[in-house]
Each structure stands twice: as C-alpha cells, then as structure tokens.
Design an enzyme around this catalytic site. Structure first.
Site, PDB file in Angstrom:
ATOM      1  N   ASP A 105       0.876  -1.076   0.104  1.00 44.61           N
ATOM      2  CA  ASP A 105      -0.085   0.175  -0.009  1.00 44.61           C
ATOM      3  C   ASP A 105       1.021   1.147   0.620  1.00 44.61           C
ATOM      4  OD1 ASP A 105      -2.603   1.690   0.196  1.00 44.61           O
ATOM      5  OD2 ASP A 105      -2.732   1.068   2.487  1.00 44.61           O
ATOM      6  N   LYS A 191     -10.002   8.095  10.777  1.00 41.32           N
ATOM      7  CA  LYS A 191     -10.209   8.717   9.512  1.00 41.32           C
ATOM      8  C   LYS A 191      -8.655   8.715   9.314  1.00 41.32           C
ATOM      9  CE  LYS A 191      -9.300  10.678   5.763  1.00 41.32           C
ATOM     10  NZ  LYS A 191      -9.028  11.102   4.733  1.00 41.32           N
ATOM     11  N   SER A 245       0.593  17.275   7.491  1.00 41.35           N
ATOM     12  CA  SER A 245       1.686  18.918   7.249  1.00 41.35           C
ATOM     13  C   SER A 245       0.737  19.812   7.632  1.00 41.35           C
ATOM     14  CB  SER A 245       0.500  18.776   5.770  1.00 41.35           C
ATOM     15  OG  SER A 245      -0.460  19.242   5.197  1.00 41.35           O
ATOM     16  N   SER A 250      -3.204  23.419  10.133  1.00 36.63           N
ATOM     17  CA  SER A 250      -3.644  25.088  10.343  1.00 36.63           C
ATOM     18  C   SER A 250      -5.017  24.878   9.794  1.00 36.63           C
ATOM     19  CB  SER A 250      -2.648  25.622   9.504  1.00 36.63           C
ATOM     20  OG  SER A 250      -3.497  26.941   9.324  1.00 36.63           O
ATOM     21  N   GLU A 399       9.834  21.348   3.963  1.00 29.39           N
ATOM     22  CA  GLU A 399      10.063  20.057   3.928  1.00 29.39           C
ATOM     23  C   GLU A 399       9.788  18.765   2.659  1.00 29.39           C
ATOM     24  OE1 GLU A 399       7.859  16.819   7.294  1.00 29.39           O
ATOM     25  OE2 GLU A 399       6.755  18.402   6.037  1.00 29.39           O
TER      26      GLU A 399
END
Length: 514
Positions: A105, A191, A245, A250, A399
């Site tokens: 996966d 989730k 992320s 945010s 990043e």
C-alpha cells in the site's frame, strides 16, 4: 526473487467500519488503491463522506452512554486493557499478512513494515498497562490548606475523539492515537489517509474478532475534504488529534477553533543533524542515512538538513556517498530492500521538482536525484544528497518528505546551533560527537521537541513525541499521549458541621440598637 506486488485478489475488499459493523458508504463510491511499486490499481477503499461521519459520531456517542457508561468509559481500566491485549495478540498473529499489505500500500520495505507491526502490538500492550494504572488514579486526593474542606482530582475520558492520521506509517501512527484513546475510555472515529487505508481497515476486522464493544472504534476512510473536514468540524466530537502536514493542521485548527475544541497537532519538520569532527565517519554515515532515508525518506522527523564540520566535510561526504551507493532500491517485497518507492505519483512529482529547483538555484546534486535506471515503473527516487546549499534555498527551508538530504558546513559550535535552529519547524534534531559534554550543550540549545544523541530516528512508545513552532503542539506517546484523552475534574467537599457563616442568617438575632 520478488513476491508479486500486483495481485488485486490479495487485497481485502472492506467497507466502512461503523458501530462494530461493515457499512457501505452512503454514496457507494470507492477510491482506487495504487501500488506505488508498479503504478497498477490493486484494489479500492470506501469513500466516506459527511453523512458517514455523522453515523460514526452517533455510534461513538451511543457507545459512551450505553448502560450509563458502564460498558466503556466508566468501566475499569483493567476491563478495557483486556480488549487492547487481545487486539495486540491478533496483530502479532496476522503480522506477516499485515506487513505485506502495508508494503503493497505505501511502498515501505517489507522488513520495515514487519518492524512496524511489532511496534503496533507493543503500543497496544503499553497502553493496556497504563489503562490498568488509571484505576488507581481516577480519584487522587489533593492536600489543601483549610481543614474544613477535602478535595480530590478525577481523571475522566474526554469523550468522542476524531483521529486523523498520515500515510507514512499507516497502521502504526493510527495506533499511536487509537491505543491511548481506548485506554482513557474514549470512543473514537479514525480517519486514515486515503492513500494508505488498507491496514487501518484490517484493524476493524480485528476489533470485530475480539468483540470490542460496538461504536468504541469506528473507521471512516475517504478524502480529506469529504471525510476529514466534517470530522474536524463536527459539534459532537470533543477533541481532534491530527498528524500530517502543517497546512492541513492549520485548517483543522481553524475548524476546531469555531467550537473551542481542543486539538493535538503533530505536523511537519525540517530537522537538523549536526556532525562534529571527533566522530567515527562510518558510524556517522549510517545514522545520517537512517535519519533521512528510512521509510523511503517519508518522515516528519527526518533529519534532512546535514550540518557537518568543515574539517571533515569532504572526507565524510565521500564516505557517505560510498554508503549510499550500496543501498538496495527495489520493490519493497524483495529481500534486502532498503529503499522502496515514495507513496504516490503526486509525491514523486513534488520531490523531483524540489530537486530540480535546488539545481536551478545553484546547488549541486552530489548523488541521486533521479529514477533508478533499473526500475522503469513505480515511484522510485534514488537516495539523493545535495551540496553547495545556502540558507535561502527552498531545499534548506521546506519539507521535502522524500529521500533527499541537503548539506551545509560549519566552523564553530555556535554557528552549528544557529544553522540548526534556522527553521520555522521544531520537531526533532540530532547531534553526533564523541564529546558528551558538547552533546549536552547542543541538546539544550536545539529548539525541538525531540533530540537524538549519536543516533537518529529511534522511537519508543514510552517517550513523548511532538514538536514546537510550526511542527505543532501536544504530544503523542508515553503518559503524555494518554493525558491527551483525559479531562481533569477537581472535586471539593465542605466537611465541617458548622455553617459557613459569611452571610448573616435570617434566623439569627438582630444586633441591638445603639
């Protein structure tokens, strides 16, 4: 010889896991699973939406209220621990199959995926121990300075929690949140990332096998905007714990703030590794590689900014390149694979653009920076080292989330500290030196939530994990991870038989007039 990676028949076809049952998503849509090693579709996962999230939240709330809470949140920690240990045992029983599915996966080498499954079981066992320990901490007396009162503090589950997890450690990082949430007595909606949901859905099957009470853990797969966003904004979800992320974190924080909902965020990083001139070059080279190329370079904690002393830089980089050239890049199912593909075509293009921009800005691609010549298919990128970097370059500041290491040199300890902390992130940092007093100075100077000394990336579920600055706040793992899912309630009792006496009683005699 490689085991076949393209057989779709070997991928279980699951539905959403809600209220202890498999349920087809309301809109009956599914998302294809792409094997990153072959670029072939090998199966699909259910595409949950806001309506499915609604069902999952309702199931979780009912799980908490069933039998007046005695079936889960008000049960003993020892009761919950039995289920957690049963889940751990099933994970180990299915270890080889779960590792195979994980490697198919997300593309991580099979050896790494197997290690992850051991850690999954270990994490459940650890939090089972803490769940048992909670029974003695549910009602803790507190000494106060007035003898007419006695007080205690209760620790209670925070309620229904939403757990949104990333694709780089699909099952393991989900368990970093699921295990402490269950230990605390919460009910959860997990989730996982739509890119890597297979093993998280298999967790649902394990929960059914062990008889976990319905609604205690619900698993809703789907796209972020369609399933993750409704979960984060749901008024009946009491807390969100997110790993991913900084940009998504945010947005989740913004949604949660509308309801003054607590969040724990473990976000991005651009972590430094500082190597001083007094270290063994081979030892430093291997830890440098492990710090940046483990998990195919897809780690929020990757020590992807190498800061090496100028006196050894040339010799060290030569040695490092000789190590890197021996890395086996292959299908993750092949024996000895140490670098598989990145997770998706989108990530592949993003990483290759980072490398291209670095080159256009004047940096040097010392090695790697391209697709391996022997692999014509799959999202493979050679382990890459980039030199002649300055601190204004994108490759130094942003990043990458791939097998890409950028390098700068330093003269003094003070300069190394300045370079290490020259980032908006603060997740991790590493120092390699034989001078342990120097290592201690660096440890104290690093602006990071995690520091490694003479190593990089070891992670133990007993220790806190999280960062500062734009790497987020709050901690997963350890006792701190459990505290994430507990609410503290103070209880104060008046124990005197005398009236409080602050106000004049209606039955008291009036004062005589002067």
């Amino acid at each position: 010889m490689a085991i076949s990676s393209s057989s779709s028949s070997s991928i279980p076809s699951r539905q959403l896991f809600i209220n202890g049952e498999w349920r087809q998503p309301l809109h009956k849509k599914r998302i294809p699973i792409v094997n990153p090693s072959t670029e072939q579709i090998i199966g699909d996962i259910p595409a949950g939406t806001a309506e499915d999230v609604e069902l999952a939240v309702d199931a979780a709330r009912k799980a908490l209220s069933r039998n007046k809470g005695k079936d889960w949140p008000k049960a003993t920690g020892a009761f919950r621990a039995k289920y957690m240990r049963a889940i751990a045992a099933k994970v180990l029983e299915r270890k080889s199959e779960l590792a195979r599915l994980e490697a198919l996966d997300c593309g991580k080498p099979l050896d790494e995926a197997s290690w992850d499954m051991d850690d999954v079981a270990g994490c459940f066992e650890y939090y089972a121990d803490l769940a048992e320990g909670l029974d003695a901490k549910k009602k803790v007396p507190v000494n106060i300075p007035m003898e007419t009162f006695k007080s205690h503090v209760r620790k209670e589950p925070i309620g229904v929690v939403g757990l949104i997890t990333p694709w780089n450690y699909p099952l393991l990082m989900a368990i970093w949140k699921v295990a402490p949430a269950l230990a605390a007595g919460c009910a959860a909606i997990l989730k996982p990332s739509e890119l890597t949901s297979i093993t998280c859905l298999e967790l649902g099957d394990i929960c059914r096998e062990v008889g976990l009470p319905p609604g205690v853990l619900n698993i809703v797969t789907g796209l972020g905007p369609e399933a993750g966003a409704p979960l984060a904004a749901h008024p009946h979800v009491d807390k969100i714990s997110f790993t991913g992320s900084t940009a998504t974190g945010s947005r989740i924080m913004t949604a949660a703030s509308q309801l003054v909902k607590p969040v724990t965020l473990e976000l991005g990083g651009k972590s430094p590794m500082v190597i001083f001139e007094d270290t063994d070059l081979d030892k430093a080279a291997e830890w440098t590689m492990f710090g940046c190329f483990w998990t195919n370079g897809q780690m929020c904690s990757a020590t992807s900014r190498l800061i090496v002393h100028e006196n050894i830089a040339e010799k060290f980089l030569q040695r490092l390149v000789s190590w890197v050239k021996k890395v086996k890049v292959s299908d993750p199912m092949e024996e000895g694979c140490r670098l598989g593909p990145v997770v998706s075509g989108g990530q592949y293009e993003k990483i290759m653009k980072f490398i291209s921009v670095a080159k256009s800005e004047g940096a040097t691609i010392l090695c790697g920076g391209r697709r391996p010549q022997h692999l014509k298919k799959g999202f493979f990128i050679e382990p890459t080292i980039i030199t002649n970097v300055n601190t204004s370059m994108q490759i130094w500041r942003e990043e990458v989330f791939g097998p890409v290491l950028c390098v700068k040199t330093f003269k003094t300890e003070e300069e190394a500290i300045e370079l290490a902390n020259d980032t908006e992130y603060g997740l991790a940092a590493a120092v390699i030196s034989d001078d342990l007093e120097r290592c201690e100075r660096m440890t104290q100077a690093f602006q990071a939530g995690i520091v490694w000394v003479n190593c990089s990336q070891p992670c133990f579920c007993q220790l806190p994990w999280g960062g500062i600055k734009r790497s987020g706040f709050g901690r997963d793992l350890g006792e701190w991870g459990l505290e994430n899912f507990l609410s503290v309630k103070q209880v104060t009792q008046y124990i005197s038989n005398d009236p409080w006496g602050w106000y004049e009683s209606p039955s008291s005699k009036p004062l005589s007039k002067l």
